[in-house]
Motif scaffolding. Sequence first.
Motif, short mmCIF file in Angstrom:
data_model
loop_
_atom_site.label_atom_id
_atom_site.label_comp_id
_atom_site.label_asym_id
_atom_site.label_seq_id
_atom_site.Cartn_x
_atom_site.Cartn_y
_atom_site.Cartn_z
N LEU A 425 33.52 105.89 -20.59
CA LEU A 425 34.24 105.94 -19.32
C LEU A 425 34.53 104.52 -18.81
N LEU A 426 33.56 103.61 -18.96
CA LEU A 426 33.79 102.23 -18.56
C LEU A 426 34.88 101.57 -19.40
N ILE A 427 34.90 101.87 -20.70
CA ILE A 427 35.93 101.29 -21.57
C ILE A 427 37.31 101.80 -21.15
N VAL A 428 37.39 103.09 -20.81
CA VAL A 428 38.67 103.65 -20.33
C VAL A 428 39.08 102.99 -19.02
N MET A 451 38.35 90.49 -16.09
CA MET A 451 37.42 91.52 -15.61
C MET A 451 37.45 92.75 -16.50
N ALA A 452 38.63 93.11 -17.00
CA ALA A 452 38.74 94.28 -17.89
C ALA A 452 37.94 94.05 -19.17
N GLY A 453 38.01 92.83 -19.71
CA GLY A 453 37.26 92.53 -20.92
C GLY A 453 35.76 92.64 -20.71
N ILE A 454 35.26 92.09 -19.61
CA ILE A 454 33.82 92.14 -19.34
C ILE A 454 33.35 93.58 -19.10
N ILE A 455 34.11 94.33 -18.33
CA ILE A 455 33.73 95.73 -18.07
C ILE A 455 33.74 96.52 -19.37
N GLY A 456 34.74 96.25 -20.24
CA GLY A 456 34.77 96.92 -21.54
C GLY A 456 33.56 96.57 -22.38
N ALA A 457 33.10 95.31 -22.33
CA ALA A 457 31.93 94.90 -23.09
C ALA A 457 30.67 95.59 -22.59
N ILE A 458 30.57 95.78 -21.28
CA ILE A 458 29.43 96.52 -20.72
C ILE A 458 29.48 97.98 -21.18
N MET A 510 30.26 90.64 -26.22
CA MET A 510 30.58 90.15 -24.88
C MET A 510 30.94 88.67 -24.92
N ALA A 511 30.26 87.89 -25.75
CA ALA A 511 30.62 86.48 -25.87
C ALA A 511 32.04 86.33 -26.39
N VAL A 512 32.41 87.14 -27.37
CA VAL A 512 33.78 87.09 -27.91
C VAL A 512 34.79 87.46 -26.83
N VAL A 513 34.51 88.56 -26.14
CA VAL A 513 35.44 89.02 -25.10
C VAL A 513 35.54 88.00 -23.98
N PHE A 514 34.42 87.47 -23.56
CA PHE A 514 34.41 86.52 -22.45
C PHE A 514 35.25 85.29 -22.78
N VAL A 515 35.02 84.70 -23.95
CA VAL A 515 35.76 83.49 -24.32
C VAL A 515 37.25 83.78 -24.46
N LEU A 791 32.51 90.81 -33.91
CA LEU A 791 33.87 90.29 -33.91
C LEU A 791 34.89 91.41 -33.79
N THR A 792 34.68 92.47 -34.55
CA THR A 792 35.65 93.57 -34.53
C THR A 792 35.73 94.23 -33.17
N THR A 793 34.56 94.59 -32.61
CA THR A 793 34.57 95.26 -31.31
C THR A 793 35.06 94.32 -30.21
N GLY A 794 34.65 93.03 -30.30
CA GLY A 794 35.12 92.06 -29.30
C GLY A 794 36.63 91.90 -29.34
N LEU A 795 37.19 91.83 -30.54
CA LEU A 795 38.65 91.70 -30.67
C LEU A 795 39.35 92.96 -30.18
N LEU A 796 38.78 94.13 -30.49
CA LEU A 796 39.40 95.38 -30.04
C LEU A 796 39.38 95.49 -28.52
N LEU A 797 38.25 95.11 -27.91
CA LEU A 797 38.16 95.17 -26.45
C LEU A 797 39.09 94.15 -25.79
N SER A 798 39.35 93.04 -26.46
CA SER A 798 40.23 92.00 -25.90
C SER A 798 41.70 92.27 -26.18
N ALA A 799 41.99 93.02 -27.22
CA ALA A 799 43.37 93.15 -27.68
C ALA A 799 44.29 93.76 -26.63
N ILE A 800 43.89 94.89 -26.06
CA ILE A 800 44.78 95.56 -25.10
C ILE A 800 44.96 94.74 -23.83
N PRO A 801 43.88 94.23 -23.20
CA PRO A 801 44.10 93.39 -22.01
C PRO A 801 44.98 92.18 -22.28
#
Length: 857
Positions: A425-428, A451-458, A510-515, A791-801
Amino acid sequence: MLHLAVRMAGHRITALLAVACAVLGGAALITGTGVMAESGFRSQLPAGRLAGAEVVVSTRQSFDSGPDLPIALPERGTVPAELVDELAQLPGVTAAVGDIGFPAALVDADGQVVPTQDPRTAGHGWSSTKLFVDAKVDGSAPAGAREVALDSATATTAGVRVGDRVEVVAAGRIAAAYRVTALVDAPDAGILFADPTAVRLSGRADGERAGTVDLVALRTEPGTEASVAAAAREKIKDTGKKTATSTPADVIVSTGSERGDIASPGAGAARSLLILLASSLGGIIMLIIGFVMASALAVSIGGQRRDLALMRAVGATPKQIRRLAAGQASIIAAVAVLPGVGIGYLLAGQFRRMLVDRGVIPEALPLTFSPLPALATVLLLGLAVQVSARSAAWRTSRMPATEAVAESRSEPRTPSKMRARFGLLLIVAATTLSVVPLLSRTVLGATATSMAGIIGAIGLALSGPALVRGIGDAAGRRLRPGVSAPTWLAVSNIRGYALRLSGVVSALAMAVVFVLTYTLAQTTVMSATVQDTRTGTLAQQRLTAPGLGGLPAGTLAAVTKTSGVEAAAPVSDTTVIREYEQFGDPVVESGSAMILTPAASGVLDLDVRDGSLAGLTGDTVAVSTEVARSPGSGLGSRITLVLGDGTRVSPKVVAVYDRALGFGPLALSHDLAAGHTTAGLDQSILVRTDGSAAAQQALTALAASRPGLALAPTDTGSGDSLSDAPPEVWINLALIVVLLGYLLLSIANKLVATTAQRQGEIATLRLNGTTPRQILAMMRREAAVIGAAALTTGLLLSAIPLALLGIGFLDRPWPAGPVWLLPAVALTVICTAFVTVELPTRQALRTAPAHALSARE
């Protein structure tokens, strides 16, 4: 219970060190942010040249926005000149000075302008010397229209002595010869003219500011400061005078430390920036610290599940188990928080130095140090530690004793469905938040990406166990019968310890998404701003006079007559406050605004969507499409603005444009801003030529023939590289590096602690015949899975934002930024995963298996 918590802590040093590092770094970051915020509220500028005046009467240099923080007004306001004589009659007043500041600069024998602290207000009347404390005057006061006194620092720089003749550019007039009658040794004394001359040069004899002074400074008899201030407040109650088009700012009385803001209105505005920086950083810092601390405590308490389960078996209540876990964590936090607070105060000082070096805040603005940030840090971290520790021990404390003992050697067979659903639900929600840049092409809209990236990482951290278990099951079904032992063991560990592995993966992700999201959001906004500015600037050259406080009168006419010039227009900027209603509630926004004339359309293309810049005359304004969406702000409407000197106006909207990132949300007409800026002069002239070399040479010759003029191309570089980044981008990147260092250090400690807690598992494998080489191979495969999954999950969470950010700002589905960023992030993540697994594994292999198992028991 406390004694037991201390004894248990002594047996889990490695895991608790990760908690200590998380608390120490968190304390430093929170304290440093708190110092910046407190300084924004409480720091006071020195009184400067007003130090000799006990009471100062001036316009209010801040705007009260109701429940929100006051907004600083950087432009100097004015008060009626008749107040000088009226206030001089008050009991206890020994001297009343109507101070006037206007642009003035000294030209040396080589035709170069001698630099001053603020050329916009360097010119003053001789009567202002009464405000100085222990000033040393060498010579006599200037009396004639062509006499002047100089401050000692300026005179020394120019090599001038009393009696010499010098050239001075004053209030936009051409350079004129003056005789030096005195040298004044006092801080920020400036260039001093005879009082009648100062009134004439500053335009206070006629025009927009006729019959006004900048402020009235009062010197009082000892012990009468309070009574004089009270009497002055009574005297000025009815000084506000309304006109048909504008309402002047309130007149106030300042004493003590309040005088600093009046002496330097522009510098006082920097305090608002400190508050803004602290508030914008506070949210993300708390999110990251909470995430790191929760992860570290989960590892620490996870390694004690057998101890806690045995305590449940001998009668400990769930409440006692949670209290024990919280007490143990609190002990470690108490040890680590004190040095963290000390580091935080040092960190705040370094951050202030960086802000000063980048020109974001003035050198004169000090930090305010008090115990308040330390107290807030202790309370916030204490609460975070208690909540995180009790949450980590919740499952073990609530389970039946027999089941808790049985599960203490392994993880739950099935991850929590509720946890996984909440994470999804948080990722959505994070994906939904990513849409904001499509709707709002502003700096505020871009922050939604981060903020979307960090919330997605959580969300990933919560749903990670189910995800890792699914990946492990899929990999296990596809294993070939002849697969090597290390590979089979690595896959089995992934399937059996999904919770342990997912915690590490989510932290690195989260480090990947944050950076990626924070850095690329900054660089994308910067690139879009440069793109707007470059596309919208038709002029090839910009003419300025930074050392003169503004362009001298007649410069525009001279430029227009220059051969090869096709269009020229003055362009300045100021600060305005916009008031409007949204959903029935009042909204106040502060921002920059250009000052333009109808001729601006010849040198700028703002992508006007409605109306025309040709209508920028009188009390009119052009607004961006973002502003025009606000209720009552469209074409033809009258909007409510507060100008930089506090004057309230209601101009008519005559144009709506689209390139707000490059040119700001508002553009005031030159007529509307007249008399409401500190210098009262144009800051620059944009020049569009026919592109010929002859035109360039003619403009260069014009600039060289007039002291203080500087000619520069409007396109000074690509603007897309970090070397061209404005100060605020460098500040944000520096903060990203600090936060990333904290995040990576905490992740590394967590990985080391997680691996160190597997000594029993490694010892058992060795007793069963597994060789050290096979164990190392197994751990390396697990590290490879951790790094690849992160790396994969970080890139996926960052890709859409980031894709939506690129579409919204650059009309393409990818952001702008340095090409080396992604490889650097990937290398950092992989190295962190391998090093922090390899080293503790080798350390564990040096311990005899029997000794490792006995120590565990």
